[in-house]
Scaffold this active site. Structure first.
Site, short mmCIF file in Angstrom:
data_model
loop_
_atom_site.label_atom_id
_atom_site.label_comp_id
_atom_site.label_asym_id
_atom_site.label_seq_id
_atom_site.Cartn_x
_atom_site.Cartn_y
_atom_site.Cartn_z
CG LEU A 20 -1.92 -1.12 1.35
CD1 LEU A 20 -2.61 -1.10 2.70
CD2 LEU A 20 -2.95 -1.03 0.23
N GLY A 21 2.05 1.18 0.54
CA GLY A 21 2.89 2.36 0.61
C GLY A 21 4.16 2.06 1.38
N GLY A 39 6.83 3.87 4.33
CA GLY A 39 7.10 4.94 5.28
C GLY A 39 8.45 4.75 5.92
N GLY A 40 8.77 5.60 6.91
CA GLY A 40 10.06 5.48 7.57
C GLY A 40 10.20 4.17 8.32
N GLY A 74 8.85 1.27 7.35
CA GLY A 74 8.99 0.19 6.38
C GLY A 74 7.75 0.11 5.51
CB VAL A 78 1.92 -0.17 4.86
CG1 VAL A 78 0.57 -0.57 5.43
CG2 VAL A 78 2.68 0.70 5.85
CE LYS A 138 3.04 1.73 10.25
NZ LYS A 138 3.12 2.91 11.14
CG ASP A 198 6.05 12.11 10.92
OD1 ASP A 198 6.31 13.14 10.27
OD2 ASP A 198 6.26 10.96 10.50
#
Length: 835
Positions: free
Chosen positions: A531-532, A534-535, A537, A539, A553, A649
């Protein structure tokens, strides 16, 4: 459970049963009623017993009803269209009709007349005597039946001026402190009898206005003082959630308390026959009311439960305790649970000592209590928080003080009556005056307690973490071994839930998912299910064997984050539950893997809808609702959760959207928990994303609630403009998004800032207001930024007049040649600062 709790619970259950009986009876008796296609009664229309009329938006109904199938008593009343059993007003509450031949009409004089079958007058609106008028009565969507002169439009009478048990939209409960005149709610005599009951509820405006419940004139419950936005002693009352509670004053000095509902949300507030104020929302799926708040609901809610100078707290045993420096007035009765005598002071205060006493000059001190419904009978004066203590200390008759930004300094000079402590969800800080001897003891005890607490916490935390790691590792190996031994296939696995005790912060007590289950759900972490990134890792989307979707995640081996961030996110989000925060379902710590499992959000993240040109455009109403939802989530984090959380964040990729495009804040790996008295903190490790960090945080490592407010302000400007702050740059003006917004605001040229795909002249005013609020949130000085509860009140227009914003932080775009490159929006960066 003590006897009072048991009796109260049984009363509530009995009332609920009787309400169900009444609902069945009323629905049965109204089944054959005919609806007149109008919301108005005029001189040409007679409303018969078998007729009903509805308000224009079908919010309320006017007609005849019987509250109990075993009686023939008939009443004229108003009820919610969706719930015929929910009667809100009764014309002839103390004079029921005895047959089904009653009718409502307008008399030649222009009054409303309710007559029986034999033509005798049962009830009248009793307008002042005047020449005959051409009057009409209209049922409004606020539940108000309004009688007007059709010629002049002047209101002659309205049902809201004679309320029963229900507090309806736009209705006013009033009190004139000078004349004593008041308009209150009055309960039914019983659940099946609308006659005048023993309980009343209303406003008392002597001093600081409060809401009370009285039984036969004796106080049984108190709301705490009104601070301009909320009643400070009501748990769960927040100005942004309550749809417009407000207090005002009429020209003659009459204070009024009112409420404006959103018409799309059906809410009910009423005083039931047991003297309990109830707030409920209509659940259309269940076709029933969902009770959201009741008061009084617990023992400590009842007025002055523990007597003077005593504190009531439902989560302790016994529930009553004397304030510091006080002792029970009658120890024998107190030990038996008879607390109404209260407490008396043990030590002599400075003003009371003899003039020749050796300790005459030793000053009194103050002890602090948090989350307190402050006592009754307060006096107040405007002033700064720092002035309250000295003002109280200089007054020999001042026994306690408190401060609220919306009120000022509050002081108490008599008995401290009706003190209640809440479990961290409402209330104020309250300071009790104590003799120097008691103050010294408290300081000494606190010092010892802090040292013991720090040492014990360190030892306990070390043991818990070690045990957690060993337990999860052992259980993971056992599950794998058993799985391989039994020859089960991954598709046969179901979710393994050991315990779901979210009050603990031990990883083994969270719902645990097996590694094999997640491998199967994500098709071996197939990139097509990603799905995406991030910092933390990647997802992944996961599909469970039972058909449920999840989001997984997975900690990346190359991630800048690790076990600390993983445990931080588990610690923080496992304690939180709010409709605008993403829900953690469980975790997996197995085979060297660290994974968090979340609810699946069908519409992914906000940044896709704002910045991906292939996506459908979010219209203004959806964008506004998203802004409001994010704000509600932040309010919960900052003020309303058991833990006080600073997110650190907040950005579009960390705002996820469910299938109805409702926003939910996610990614708590960088969040920090604040103590109850902590306003800000410093860090040597600045974490977050460039473009969303507040100046004081990015440059100095200082963060607070106002840091999140800055990030929220950036989000608001992005939502309005459809432009990403981290990639927007105006070459001609050398300005970033914040600077560009500031320039256009000062030039009164805001149309150029608003996303052209959603701009509409009819919405310009609301869009400009949101831009104004966004600029207030991104002001350079944290002191100037509003707290999030004020921001939400601004968004809902509860605060009508907004202050002028000052220049935002980071108005100039950072240099492209800078040694620190701005991060992409979807990746969280960690920056080391030597501070």
């Amino acid at each position: 459970m003590n006897s009072n709790s048991f009796v109260h619970t049984m009363m509530f259950q009995t009332t609920k049963f009787l309400q169900l009986v009444v609902q069945f009876s009323i629905i049965t008796l109204l089944r054959d009623a005919s609806c007149l296609e109008t919301d108005t009664v005029d001189a040409s229309l007679i409303l018969k017993d078998s007729d009903t009329i509805h308000s224009a938006g079908r919010q309320f109904t006017l007609g005849f009803f019987t509250p109990n199938a075993t009686t023939r008593r008939r009443y004229l009343g108003i009820w919610y269209y969706v719930s015929p059993a929910s009667i809100t007003w009764v014309a002839n509450r103390d004079t029921p009709l005895t047959d089904s031949r009653g009718s409502l009409s307008i008399s030649p004089a222009g009054d409303l007349h309710l007559t029986s079958g034999d033509g005798s007058l049962v009830w009248s609106s009793s307008s002042p005597p005047s020449p005959p008028r051409n009057a009409t009565a209209q049922l409004l969507d606020s539940g108000n039946l309004v009688l007007r002169d059709a010629g002049s439009g002047i209101t002659l009478w309205e049902s809201h001026q004679t309320p029963m048990d229900s507090f309806l939209p736009t209705m006013r409960v009033t009190h004139n402190p000078r004349t004593g005149k008041r308009v209150d709610l009055n309960s039914w005599r019983a659940p099946h009898d609308p006659g005048r009951g023993n309980f009343t509820a209303g406003l008392y405006a002597v001093g600081i206005p409060q809401v009370y419940i009285w039984k036969d004139g004796v106080r049984v419950w108190r709301s705490g003082p009104w601070n301009g936005r909320i009643l400070t002693g009501v748990t769960g009352m927040y100005s942004v959630y309550v749809d417009g509670f407000s207090l005002g004053m009429e020209e003659d000095g009459t204070y009024y308390f009112t409420r404006n509902f959103r018409q799309s949300f059906i809410s009910r507030n009423f005083l039931n026959a047991d003297g309990v104020l109830v707030e409920a929302g209509w659940d259309d799926q269940k076709r029933d009311w969902d009770v959201r708040w009741m008061g009084p609901a617990r023992d400590c809610d009842f007025y002055n439960k523990c007597g003077p100078f005593a504190l009531c707290y439902d989560q302790t045993t016994p529930i009553c305790s004397c304030l510091r420096g006080y002792e029970p007035r009658n120890r024998v009765e107190w030990d038996k649970g008879i607390w109404n005598g209260g407490c008396v002071r043990k030590s002599v205060l400075q003003c009371e000592r003899e003039s020749n006493a050796t300790d005459k000059k030793r000053e009194d001190g103050f002890t602090k209590l948090s989350f307190i419904k402050v006592p009754d009978f307060m006096q107040w004066m405007s002033g700064l928080e720092t002035e309250c203590e000295s003002l109280c200390l200089r007054n020999c008759s001042c026994f306690a003080y408190a401060y609220d930004p919306g009120i000022g300094c509050m002081f108490w000079g008599g008995d401290l009556i009706d003190l209640q402590k809440f479990p961290g969800t409402a209330g104020s800080d309250f300071y009790i005056r104590v003799a120097y001897t008691d103050a010294d003891k408290e300081k000494s005890n606190k010092g010892v307690a802090i040292i013991v607490s720090v040492v014990a916490s360190f030892v306990a935390a070390s043991i818990c973490l070690a045990f957690a790691w060993w337990t999860c590792k052992t259980r993971g190996e056992n599950r794998t071994s058993a799985y391989e031994k039994e020859g089960n296939s991954p598709s046969d696995l179901s979710e393994i839930v050991l315990r779901s005790d979210m009050d603990k912060v031990r990883i083994e007590e969270l719902p645990l998912y097996s590694f094999e289950m997640l491998v199967t759900a994500t098709s071996n972490f197939d990139t097509r299910n990603m799905l995406g990134m991030g910092g933390f890792g990647p997802v992944y989307e996961g599909n469970m064997a039972n058909g449920d979707k999840i989001a997984v995640k997975r900690l990346s081996s190359g991630s800048g984050q690790g076990s600390k961030e993983f445990m931080n996110e588990v610690l923080v989000i496992s304690k939180l539950q709010h409709r605008n925060l993403v829900r953690l379902l469980g975790c997996c710590v197995e085979r060297g893997e660290k994974m968090l499992i979340y609810e699946y959000m069908h519409n992914r993240s906000l940044d896709l809808y704002l910045f991906d040109k292939t996506r459908d455009v979010l219209d203004w109403r959806k964008r506004f609702n998203i802004m409001e939802g994010i704000g509600r989530g932040l309010l919960y984090l900052h003020r309303d959760s058991r833990l006080r959380i600073i997110h650190r964040d907040l950005k579009p990729s960390n705002v996820l959207l469910d299938e109805d495009l409702n926003p939910k804040i996610s990614d708590f790996g960088m969040a920090r928990i604040f103590g109850g008295n902590q306003d800000q903190a410093n860090t040597g490790k600045v974490v977050g994303t460039y473009g969303y960090m507040a100046p004081e945080y990015a440059m100095g490592g200082r963060f607070s609630e106002k840091s999140d407010v800055f990030s929220f302000g950036v989000l608001v400007l992005e939502i309005i403009s459809g432009r990403r702050n981290t990639s927007f740059y105006n070459e001609e003006l050398s300005l970033g998004l914040l600077g560009y917004a500031w320039k256009l605001w000062n030039e009164k040229n805001v149309e150029d800032f608003i996303d052209m795909k959603i701009f509409s002249p009819s919405l310009k005013g609301e869009m400009m207001r949101c831009l104004h609020i966004g600029l207030l949130c991104v002001q350079e000085s944290p002191r100037n930024r509003p707290i999030i509860s004020i921001v939400l009140s601004m968004l809902s227009s509860e605060i009508a007049h907004l202050p002028a914003p000052e220049q935002p932080g980071f108005t100039d775009r950072w240099s492209r040649s800078s040694t620190q490159t701005p991060s992409a929006n979807h990746v969280t960066h960690t920056v080391m600062e030597g501070r």
